[in-house]
Design a protein around this motif. Structure first.
Motif, PDB file in Angstrom:
ATOM      1  N   GLU A   5       0.838  -1.195   0.000  1.00  0.00           N
ATOM      2  CA  GLU A   5       0.000   0.000   0.000  1.00  0.00           C
ATOM      3  C   GLU A   5       0.875   1.248   0.000  1.00  0.00           C
ATOM      4  O   GLU A   5       1.306   1.713   1.048  1.00  0.00           O
ATOM      5  CB  GLU A   5      -0.965  -0.007   1.186  1.00  0.00           C
ATOM      6  N   ASN A   8      -2.297   4.250  -1.827  1.00  0.00           N
ATOM      7  CA  ASN A   8      -3.416   4.532  -0.936  1.00  0.00           C
ATOM      8  C   ASN A   8      -3.057   5.553   0.145  1.00  0.00           C
ATOM      9  O   ASN A   8      -3.946   6.058   0.832  1.00  0.00           O
ATOM     10  CB  ASN A   8      -3.953   3.236  -0.316  1.00  0.00           C
ATOM     11  N   GLU A 215      -0.635  -3.196  -6.201  1.00  0.00           N
ATOM     12  CA  GLU A 215      -1.610  -2.536  -5.326  1.00  0.00           C
ATOM     13  C   GLU A 215      -2.835  -2.201  -6.166  1.00  0.00           C
ATOM     14  O   GLU A 215      -2.719  -1.908  -7.365  1.00  0.00           O
ATOM     15  CB  GLU A 215      -1.015  -1.255  -4.749  1.00  0.00           C
TER      16      GLU A 215
END
Length: 220
Positions: A5, A8, A215
């Motif tokens: 991640e 994000n 991701e």
């Protein structure tokens, strides 16, 4: 292959009005403008793209996280497939002075308006045929780009990323896990060609031999 991640860290900070995207103007008309990846997409109205894609430093935290995760050191080489205006490449250079960066993008406008310090290292090119030698880069990344390709071009792009990378690889693509996220994605997107669930993306990874990290961003 690992799920990481990075994007994000910034993706969820943007507020989106999904319904307005399809009610303010004819969605097909604005998408026709967006897929040219010219002024309207980068610096025109928010309805046709970014609404003015200007450097604000938000990608620095993503670059720093990648540097730490992948152990990027001076002398290493980093490629961004879909480099846009070069924001994250600029941040990589600031994070680790002495690295070698390169970027490719299908958009002539994006490359022409790339940040000055990285512009000499970026070129107009398709992700399906990268102009670099085998195993040339220590890190290859692609952020929010590959879902803009049709499946037959996706195949080539993933194989090319594997070919030119000798170290870490990371891609981020859009996806959906349920009907709400699928509808939101279809409302919001302007240039997406590949609408896939995580399971479908995993299938593509395996088919193309992609073994890097990945991701997904979702429109919740």
């Amino acid at each position: 292959m690992a799920y990481r991640e990075f994007v994000n860290l910034v993706h969820k900070s943007t507020k989106r009005d999904y319904l307005a995207r399809v009610t303010q103007r004819d969605k097909a008309d604005v998408a026709d403008l967006a897929v040219k990846f010219d002024f309207d997409y980068w610096d025109g109205s928010r309805e046709t793209g970014y609404g003015g894609y200007k450097y604000d430093g938000r990608w620095r935290k993503v670059a720093d996280a990648m540097v730490e995760t992948y152990g990027i050191k001076p002398g290493m080489r980093v490629l961004d497939v879909g480099s846009g205006k070069g924001f994250i490449l600029h941040d990589f250079l600031e994070s680790v002075p002495g690295i070698e960066v390169a970027g490719i993008d299908i958009s002539s406008y994006g490359v022409e308006h790339t940040m000055e310090d990285v512009r000499p290292f970026c070129q107009v090119c398709s992700a399906t045929k990268l102009p670099y030698a085998d195993k040339y880069f220590d890190l290859v990344i692609s952020i929010n780009t590959l879902h803009n390709l049709f499946n037959y071009d996706l195949d080539s792009a993933f194989r090319e990323i594997e070919r030119v990378g000798r170290g870490a690889k990371y891609i981020c693509v859009e996806g959906y896990r349920n009907e709400r996220e699928k509808v939101n994605l279809m409302y919001w997107q302007l240039t997406c060609r590949a609408f896939h669930t995580p399971e479908e993306w995993d299938f593509i990874f395996k088919q193309t031999g992609y073994i890097g990290d990945h991701e997904f961003i979702f429109f919740e």
